[in-house]
Write a protein that holds these residues in place. Structure first.
Motif, short mmCIF file in Angstrom:
data_model
loop_
_atom_site.label_atom_id
_atom_site.label_comp_id
_atom_site.label_asym_id
_atom_site.label_seq_id
_atom_site.Cartn_x
_atom_site.Cartn_y
_atom_site.Cartn_z
N HIS A 146 0.86 -1.20 0.00
CA HIS A 146 0.00 0.00 0.00
C HIS A 146 0.89 1.25 0.00
O HIS A 146 1.93 1.27 0.66
N HIS A 170 2.99 2.83 2.76
CA HIS A 170 4.07 2.03 3.36
C HIS A 170 5.17 1.70 2.36
O HIS A 170 6.25 1.27 2.74
N ASP A 209 0.21 -2.74 8.78
CA ASP A 209 -1.23 -2.60 9.02
C ASP A 209 -1.80 -3.98 9.26
O ASP A 209 -1.47 -4.93 8.56
ZN ZN Z 1 -2.47 -0.99 4.25
#
Ligand code: ZN
Ligand code: ZN
Length: 260
Positions: free
Chosen positions: A72, A75, A162
């Motif tokens: 993502h 990150h 996450d």
């Molecule tokens: Zn994420």
């Protein structure tokens, strides 16, 4: 182990630059900006490749290893690898992450760059410059991992973002770890109907309790909430809510010195 918080915010930071809600307004009034979550350990190991510039004055010049949790863009923002190339093209670098995150980075690397890409697989430990890296599974929408990092100078850290409620395998893997620092995401605050693979003020305390039950979190562990979004109450309120569960709220740029 010296742990420097480069960012403690969610994907959109906090305040979200486009938002004027109570939490964002409070942050602006107090001059508090939370960048996308990223952490520097001992000036040499970078956890997540944030799209944000580090807080004022912090240098990444000493980074030799980058540990990416997932692809993502908050990150894994590989544009930063180009900035590095412009400054230190000849210095070796190791980038660890899920296979798709590494593929996101690859086009940003010079063909002959001394950069090693290492696939992170839960259960397969790595060692880089005497840092012990244990890869744990996350509960997220795409392939994602958490990192359990031990510094050669002493000090052990869990970087857990996450993720939704931790997979049982992750909790089992850190049984008895007695972490010095646990950085655990708490993205959604009081918004409990988000339906995403993230934590909120209802699920965050449960994860801390689970980690405590297996001896991963002890009385001496600094538990810090990261990946914070504007769905959280204003910082003054949030700090109290976290403190009730033995967790802390720290600003970007904060530094923790743990272990030897
Ligand atoms: Zn994420
Ligand atoms: Zn994120």
């Amino acid at each position: 182990m010296r742990v420097t918080l480069l960012g403690t915010g969610a994907a959109d930071g906090w305040p979200n630059p486009w938002c004027s809600c109570r939490s964002c307004s409070d942050a602006r009034t107090n001059g508090v900006t939370r960048r996308q979550t990223s952490v520097l350990v001992d000036g040499g190991v970078l956890l997540d490749l944030s799209p944000a510039l580090p807080p004022d004055g912090l240098s990444l010049a000493g980074v030799h290893t980058v540990l990416i949790t997932h692809s993502h863009p908050d990150h894994c923002a590989p544009f930063g690898l180009l900035w590095r190339h412009w400054a230190r093209p000849d210095d070796p670098l190791t980038i660890v992450g899920p296979a798709d995150a590494l593929e996101t980075c690859r086009p940003w690397l010079a063909p002959d760059a001394p950069v090693e890409l290492v696939v992170a697989e839960p259960g397969r430990p790595l060692r880089r410059r005497d840092y012990e890296v244990r890869v744990l599974p996350a509960e997220h929408e795409i392939p994602a991992v958490l990192y359990d990092l031990t510094s050669p100078g002493g000090g052990r850290l869990l970087y857990a973002t996450d993720t939704g409620p931790l997979p049982e395998a992750a909790v089992e893997a850190v049984r008895g770890a007695s972490f010095d620092v646990v950085l655990l995401e708490q993205t959604f605050g009081e918004k409990l109907d988000h339906g995403t693979c993230h934590l909120d003020l209802a699920t965050f305390p449960v994860q801390v309790d689970r980690l405590r039950a297996v001896g991963a979190v002890t009385e001496d562990t600094a538990v810090v909430a990261v990946h914070l979004s504007h769905h959280n109450p204003p910082a003054g309120v949030l700090a109290g809510r976290l403190a009730a569960h033995g967790a802390r709220l720290l600003p970007d740029g904060a530094e923790l010195q743990v272990g030897a």
